[in-house]
Design a protein around this motif. Structure first.
Motif, PDB file in Angstrom:
ATOM      1  N   ARG A  53      52.210  38.079  45.420  1.00 46.40           N
ATOM      2  CA  ARG A  53      51.080  39.004  45.510  1.00 46.40           C
ATOM      3  C   ARG A  53      50.124  38.964  44.313  1.00 46.40           C
ATOM      4  NH1 ARG A  53      52.683  44.822  47.250  1.00 46.40           N
ATOM      5  NH2 ARG A  53      50.703  44.675  48.376  1.00 46.40           N
ATOM      6  N   ALA A  54      50.172  37.907  43.526  1.00 45.13           N
ATOM      7  CA  ALA A  54      49.167  37.777  42.472  1.00 45.13           C
ATOM      8  C   ALA A  54      47.826  37.417  43.082  1.00 45.13           C
ATOM      9  CB  ALA A  54      49.577  36.711  41.460  1.00 45.13           C
ATOM     10  N   THR A  55      46.743  37.916  42.474  1.00 39.90           N
ATOM     11  CA  THR A  55      45.407  37.472  42.849  1.00 39.90           C
ATOM     12  C   THR A  55      44.832  36.523  41.806  1.00 39.90           C
ATOM     13  OG1 THR A  55      44.479  39.492  41.861  1.00 39.90           O
ATOM     14  CG2 THR A  55      44.853  39.486  44.246  1.00 39.90           C
ATOM     15  N   SER A  56      45.406  36.501  40.610  1.00 44.15           N
ATOM     16  CA  SER A  56      45.035  35.517  39.603  1.00 44.15           C
ATOM     17  C   SER A  56      46.242  35.244  38.724  1.00 44.15           C
ATOM     18  CB  SER A  56      43.852  35.991  38.762  1.00 44.15           C
ATOM     19  OG  SER A  56      44.201  37.124  37.993  1.00 44.15           O
ATOM     20  N   MET A  57      46.331  33.999  38.282  1.00 44.70           N
ATOM     21  CA  MET A  57      47.424  33.576  37.412  1.00 44.70           C
ATOM     22  C   MET A  57      46.891  32.514  36.472  1.00 44.70           C
ATOM     23  SD  MET A  57      50.707  33.915  36.727  1.00 44.70           S
ATOM     24  CE  MET A  57      51.871  32.990  35.719  1.00 44.70           C
ATOM     25  N   LEU A  58      47.129  32.687  35.195  1.00 47.66           N
ATOM     26  CA  LEU A  58      46.644  31.736  34.193  1.00 47.66           C
ATOM     27  C   LEU A  58      47.729  31.523  33.157  1.00 47.66           C
ATOM     28  CD1 LEU A  58      43.119  31.666  32.575  1.00 47.66           C
ATOM     29  CD2 LEU A  58      45.145  31.478  31.135  1.00 47.66           C
ATOM     30  N   ILE A  59      48.001  30.268  32.864  1.00 50.39           N
ATOM     31  CA  ILE A  59      48.950  29.886  31.827  1.00 50.39           C
ATOM     32  C   ILE A  59      48.210  29.007  30.832  1.00 50.39           C
ATOM     33  CG2 ILE A  59      51.125  28.718  31.300  1.00 50.39           C
ATOM     34  CD1 ILE A  59      51.937  29.176  34.243  1.00 50.39           C
ATOM     35  N   ALA A  60      48.260  29.368  29.560  1.00 51.63           N
ATOM     36  CA  ALA A  60      47.528  28.625  28.541  1.00 51.63           C
ATOM     37  C   ALA A  60      48.399  28.397  27.327  1.00 51.63           C
ATOM     38  CB  ALA A  60      46.257  29.367  28.137  1.00 51.63           C
ATOM     39  N   ARG A  61      48.172  27.296  26.666  1.00 53.45           N
ATOM     40  CA  ARG A  61      48.767  27.041  25.354  1.00 53.45           C
ATOM     41  C   ARG A  61      47.626  26.996  24.354  1.00 53.45           C
ATOM     42  NH1 ARG A  61      53.778  23.228  24.573  1.00 53.45           N
ATOM     43  NH2 ARG A  61      54.838  25.244  24.346  1.00 53.45           N
ATOM     44  N   GLY A  62      47.507  28.053  23.560  1.00 56.04           N
ATOM     45  CA  GLY A  62      46.396  28.141  22.618  1.00 56.04           C
ATOM     46  C   GLY A  62      45.067  28.155  23.351  1.00 56.04           C
ATOM     47  N   ASP A  63      44.226  27.201  23.024  1.00 57.46           N
ATOM     48  CA  ASP A  63      42.897  27.131  23.614  1.00 57.46           C
ATOM     49  C   ASP A  63      42.849  26.301  24.883  1.00 57.46           C
ATOM     50  OD1 ASP A  63      41.969  28.642  21.505  1.00 57.46           O
ATOM     51  OD2 ASP A  63      41.339  26.916  20.316  1.00 57.46           O
ATOM     52  N   THR A  64      43.990  25.841  25.371  1.00 54.56           N
ATOM     53  CA  THR A  64      44.030  24.938  26.524  1.00 54.56           C
ATOM     54  C   THR A  64      44.664  25.621  27.723  1.00 54.56           C
ATOM     55  OG1 THR A  64      44.219  23.016  25.062  1.00 54.56           O
ATOM     56  CG2 THR A  64      44.823  22.709  27.375  1.00 54.56           C
ATOM     57  N   VAL A  65      43.948  25.682  28.823  1.00 57.05           N
ATOM     58  CA  VAL A  65      44.496  26.210  30.069  1.00 57.05           C
ATOM     59  C   VAL A  65      45.380  25.136  30.697  1.00 57.05           C
ATOM     60  CG1 VAL A  65      43.964  27.031  32.382  1.00 57.05           C
ATOM     61  CG2 VAL A  65      42.565  27.769  30.452  1.00 57.05           C
ATOM     62  N   LEU A  66      46.635  25.474  30.930  1.00 58.52           N
ATOM     63  CA  LEU A  66      47.572  24.544  31.547  1.00 58.52           C
ATOM     64  C   LEU A  66      47.616  24.696  33.061  1.00 58.52           C
ATOM     65  CD1 LEU A  66      50.573  24.928  29.069  1.00 58.52           C
ATOM     66  CD2 LEU A  66      48.714  23.256  28.989  1.00 58.52           C
ATOM     67  N   ALA A  67      47.433  25.907  33.548  1.00 61.36           N
ATOM     68  CA  ALA A  67      47.445  26.155  34.991  1.00 61.36           C
ATOM     69  C   ALA A  67      46.660  27.425  35.268  1.00 61.36           C
ATOM     70  CB  ALA A  67      48.873  26.294  35.509  1.00 61.36           C
ATOM     71  N   GLU A  68      45.966  27.440  36.394  1.00 63.07           N
ATOM     72  CA  GLU A  68      45.108  28.576  36.716  1.00 63.07           C
ATOM     73  C   GLU A  68      44.869  28.594  38.218  1.00 63.07           C
ATOM     74  OE1 GLU A  68      41.324  28.310  34.802  1.00 63.07           O
ATOM     75  OE2 GLU A  68      40.817  30.416  35.141  1.00 63.07           O
ATOM     76  N   ARG A  69      44.971  29.767  38.796  1.00 57.68           N
ATOM     77  CA  ARG A  69      44.726  29.855  40.237  1.00 57.68           C
ATOM     78  C   ARG A  69      44.257  31.257  40.599  1.00 57.68           C
ATOM     79  NH1 ARG A  69      49.466  27.925  44.058  1.00 57.68           N
ATOM     80  NH2 ARG A  69      49.369  26.239  42.529  1.00 57.68           N
ATOM     81  N   TYR A  70      43.477  31.341  41.683  1.00 55.92           N
ATOM     82  CA  TYR A  70      42.945  32.609  42.184  1.00 55.92           C
ATOM     83  C   TYR A  70      43.153  32.675  43.689  1.00 55.92           C
ATOM     84  CZ  TYR A  70      40.813  32.693  37.615  1.00 55.92           C
ATOM     85  OH  TYR A  70      40.634  32.675  36.250  1.00 55.92           O
ATOM     86  N   ALA A  71      43.384  33.870  44.175  1.00 55.87           N
ATOM     87  CA  ALA A  71      43.494  34.060  45.612  1.00 55.87           C
ATOM     88  C   ALA A  71      42.161  33.747  46.273  1.00 55.87           C
ATOM     89  CB  ALA A  71      43.910  35.497  45.917  1.00 55.87           C
ATOM     90  N   PRO A  72      42.180  33.266  47.515  1.00 57.10           N
ATOM     91  CA  PRO A  72      40.931  32.873  48.174  1.00 57.10           C
ATOM     92  C   PRO A  72      39.895  33.986  48.243  1.00 57.10           C
ATOM     93  CG  PRO A  72      42.820  32.048  49.399  1.00 57.10           C
ATOM     94  CD  PRO A  72      43.366  32.948  48.347  1.00 57.10           C
ATOM     95  N   ASP A  73      40.336  35.237  48.336  1.00 58.94           N
ATOM     96  CA  ASP A  73      39.395  36.348  48.457  1.00 58.94           C
ATOM     97  C   ASP A  73      39.151  37.041  47.107  1.00 58.94           C
ATOM     98  OD1 ASP A  73      41.929  37.361  48.216  1.00 58.94           O
ATOM     99  OD2 ASP A  73      41.666  38.965  49.695  1.00 58.94           O
ATOM    100  N   TRP A  74      39.562  36.382  46.000  1.00 57.77           N
ATOM    101  CA  TRP A  74      39.384  36.994  44.684  1.00 57.77           C
ATOM    102  C   TRP A  74      38.795  35.960  43.714  1.00 57.77           C
ATOM    103  CZ3 TRP A  74      40.780  42.181  44.454  1.00 57.77           C
ATOM    104  CH2 TRP A  74      40.405  42.814  43.274  1.00 57.77           C
ATOM    105  N   PRO A  75      37.470  35.825  43.685  1.00 59.05           N
ATOM    106  CA  PRO A  75      36.859  34.821  42.804  1.00 59.05           C
ATOM    107  C   PRO A  75      37.149  35.079  41.334  1.00 59.05           C
ATOM    108  CG  PRO A  75      35.192  36.294  43.723  1.00 59.05           C
ATOM    109  CD  PRO A  75      36.462  36.584  44.449  1.00 59.05           C
ATOM    110  N   ALA A  76      37.038  34.037  40.545  1.00 57.44           N
ATOM    111  CA  ALA A  76      37.441  34.084  39.140  1.00 57.44           C
ATOM    112  C   ALA A  76      36.654  35.094  38.324  1.00 57.44           C
ATOM    113  CB  ALA A  76      37.293  32.692  38.525  1.00 57.44           C
ATOM    114  N   ASP A  77      35.423  35.387  38.699  1.00 59.17           N
ATOM    115  CA  ASP A  77      34.599  36.300  37.908  1.00 59.17           C
ATOM    116  C   ASP A  77      34.559  37.711  38.487  1.00 59.17           C
ATOM    117  OD1 ASP A  77      33.100  35.734  40.151  1.00 59.17           O
ATOM    118  OD2 ASP A  77      31.274  35.196  39.074  1.00 59.17           O
TER     119      ASP A  77
END
Length: 337
Positions: A42-66
């Motif tokens: 049930r996440a609508t956004s998920m982001l995994i980063a190491r420091g300044d680098t995004v390693l993985a990122e995803r958004y639900a189809p009905d939930w744009p990143a902004d």
């Protein structure tokens, strides 16, 4: 009480959302599996980063990143940073300053012993029974400031959101600015958190309309940026936005009653109490001891592991498992080390 973006209307996903929605970015297959499980839970956004680098990122189809989503009590952790900035500005003398300096009704009774540290560490002793946390139609400041003491200040830890709401009003009285103006100038603007707004409603006070403050709404990218600044000891792009010693104190155990709680941040260094005051061991038993987190109802989280330079952001609907955050951390650490 729906927050409005700084923009007059959201413009849609934009280039970032087009790139991110429905898939992970720059992530290994194993990290994609971590994100898969988060999105299925049930996440609508998920982001995994190491420091300044995004390693993985995803958004639900009905939930744009902004598109901002309410972060619930993650906003408490933002408030803690703003208080550190106000101390550095000299408009607050320090954490030991009496809250009664800003709340006149407390000056002549036992609540005169409540300090800003007590409010930021959830040890004020205030009784929040019956206080509304949403939809306040009157003057939130006056209503919450009328709360009596249930315990002497500093003797009892209790997760008290109504007491936290008082901090919005204390900060405005200390700075002489609205929350929006001060936060934009000191925090959101310098960090470029363009999609973060405050969740408020209008109430009616004795002298007319008042603004009642509850939380904030934000995006995964904005929360990641906020987390990076904190992980860097309050420094951002060569500028010290909040003193490093204050940040260190903020994400360390703040009092002996609940060693899992800092200053409106959850910490993992020692065993402590859970959100309803039960002994719960370390807050994230499967994670390194230096882990700390901003946690909000419904599974809104910023998880930070400085020793691994790791930041996880999860937003969405309530997950099915109460240990979802510890599981996400463990799964991620198993992949990135």
């Amino acid at each position: 009480m729906t927050p409005l973006s700084r923009r007059t209307a959201l413009t849609g996903a934009g280039a970032l959302a087009a790139a991110c929605a429905g898939r992970s970015m720059a992530g290994s297959g194993d990290l994609e599996a971590v994100v898969d499980r988060a999105m299925a839970d049930r996440a609508t956004s998920m982001l995994i980063a190491r420091g300044d680098t995004v390693l993985a990122e995803r958004y639900a189809p009905d939930w744009p990143a902004d598109r901002p989503r309410e972060v619930a009590s993650v906003a408490k952790s933002m408030m803690a940073v703003l208080f550190g900035m106000a101390i550095e500005d000299g408009v607050i003398s320090g954490l030991d300053q009496p809250a009664a300096d800003f709340i006149p009704a407390w000056r002549d009774d036992a609540r005169a012993g409540i300090t800003l540290h007590h409010l930021l560490s959830m040890t004020s002793g205030l009784d929040d029974t019956g206080l509304a946390l949403r939809g306040v139609t009157g003057d939130q400041f006056v209503i919450n400031a009328a709360a009596p003491l249930a315990h002497p200040p500093g003797t009892h830890w209790a997760y008290n959101t109504a007491a936290y709401h008082l901090l919005f009003h204390i900060l405005m009285r200390a700075t002489g600015e609205t929350i929006e103006a001060y936060a934009d100038r000191k925090l959101l603007g310098p960090l470029g958190m363009r999609d973060t707004v405050w969740v408020t409603s209008e109430g009616q006070g004795t002298d007319g309309p008042v603004t009642n403050y509850y939380s904030a709404a934000s995006t995964a990218r904005d929360l990641w940026t906020f987390g990076r600044m904190v992980m860097q000891g309050g420094r951002w792009q060569g500028t010290q936005l909040v003193p490093a010693d204050y940040v260190a104190r903020m994400v360390s155990p703040s009092q002996p009653i609940n060693r899992s709680y800092g200053l409106l941040w959850w910490v993992n260094a020692e065993e402590g109490l859970d959100v309803i005051g039960r002994p719960g061991g370390r807050r994230f038993p499967g994670a390194p001891h230096d882990t700390y987190a901003a946690l909000g109802a419904g599974g809104q989280v910023i998880l930070i592991v400085p020793s691994r330079q790791l930041i996880l952001v999860r937003q969405g609907d309530p997950p099915g498992s109460p240990d979802f955050a510890d599981r996400m951390l463990a799964e991620t650490l198993a992949v990135v080390g």
